[in-house]
Motif scaffolding. Structure first.
Motif, PDB file in Angstrom:
ATOM      1  N   ARG A 196       1.295   1.090   8.018  1.00 26.02           N
ATOM      2  CA  ARG A 196       1.584  -0.379   7.945  1.00 26.02           C
ATOM      3  C   ARG A 196       1.723  -0.642   6.233  1.00 26.02           C
ATOM      4  NH1 ARG A 196      -1.170  -5.459   9.481  1.00 26.02           N
ATOM      5  NH2 ARG A 196       0.429  -6.978   9.017  1.00 26.02           N
ATOM      6  N   ILE A 197       0.945   0.086   5.558  1.00 27.85           N
ATOM      7  CA  ILE A 197       1.225  -0.093   4.165  1.00 27.85           C
ATOM      8  C   ILE A 197       2.361   0.463   3.660  1.00 27.85           C
ATOM      9  CG2 ILE A 197       0.180   0.719   1.777  1.00 27.85           C
ATOM     10  CD1 ILE A 197      -2.385   0.998   2.798  1.00 27.85           C
ATOM     11  N   HIS A 198       3.028   1.822   4.346  1.00 28.92           N
ATOM     12  CA  HIS A 198       4.154   2.006   4.002  1.00 28.92           C
ATOM     13  C   HIS A 198       5.166   1.187   4.500  1.00 28.92           C
ATOM     14  CE1 HIS A 198       7.588   5.000   4.710  1.00 28.92           C
ATOM     15  NE2 HIS A 198       7.060   5.510   3.626  1.00 28.92           N
ATOM     16  N   GLY A 199       5.375   0.632   5.416  1.00 30.97           N
ATOM     17  CA  GLY A 199       6.339  -0.119   6.081  1.00 30.97           C
ATOM     18  C   GLY A 199       6.554  -1.346   5.230  1.00 30.97           C
ATOM     19  N   MET A 200       5.532  -1.852   4.779  1.00 32.02           N
ATOM     20  CA  MET A 200       5.268  -3.236   4.158  1.00 32.02           C
ATOM     21  C   MET A 200       5.937  -2.918   2.536  1.00 32.02           C
ATOM     22  SD  MET A 200       1.875  -5.160   5.373  1.00 32.02           S
ATOM     23  CE  MET A 200       2.339  -6.811   4.676  1.00 32.02           C
ATOM     24  N   LEU A 201       5.731  -1.718   2.095  1.00 27.55           N
ATOM     25  CA  LEU A 201       6.000  -1.415   0.678  1.00 27.55           C
ATOM     26  C   LEU A 201       7.576  -1.503   1.081  1.00 27.55           C
ATOM     27  CD1 LEU A 201       3.805   1.134  -0.606  1.00 27.55           C
ATOM     28  CD2 LEU A 201       4.167  -1.283  -1.780  1.00 27.55           C
ATOM     29  N   GLY A 202       8.088  -0.855   2.095  1.00 27.59           N
ATOM     30  CA  GLY A 202       9.549  -0.810   2.438  1.00 27.59           C
ATOM     31  C   GLY A 202      10.290  -1.952   2.463  1.00 27.59           C
ATOM     32  N   MET A 203       9.656  -3.027   2.772  1.00 23.29           N
ATOM     33  CA  MET A 203      10.098  -4.343   3.115  1.00 23.29           C
ATOM     34  C   MET A 203      10.053  -5.009   1.715  1.00 23.29           C
ATOM     35  SD  MET A 203       9.189  -5.558   6.928  1.00 23.29           S
ATOM     36  CE  MET A 203       7.359  -5.462   6.663  1.00 23.29           C
TER      37      MET A 203
END
Length: 73
Positions: A28-35
């Motif tokens: 989730r951290i990775h996905g949100m950083l990507g967004m």
């Protein structure tokens, strides 16, 4: 250990996520950083290594696979 200094620019985003959303898993951290983080294109495994270093320095905590900010005593 690889040089993970490039993640320092994303540290405010990580801390803001953990402050506002509470404990989060790595994906989730990775996905949100990507967004939300400009120019974030790092592989999830590299983010995991960076967060492991933060754990070692007691900058963040982990319980049951969820990263969070350490409790202030």
């Amino acid at each position: 250990i690889p040089n993970l200094d490039r993640f320092e620019v994303f540290l405010p985003f990580v801390k803001a996520m953990l402050t506002n959303l509470g404990a989060l898993p790595l994906d989730r951290i990775h996905g949100m950083l990507g967004m939300f983080a400009p120019d974030y294109k790092e592989p999830i495994i590299e983010l995991g290594k960076y967060l492991a270093g933060m754990l070692d320095r007691c900058e963040i905590a982990m319980v049951d696979g969820l990263y969070s900010l350490p409790k202030v005593s």
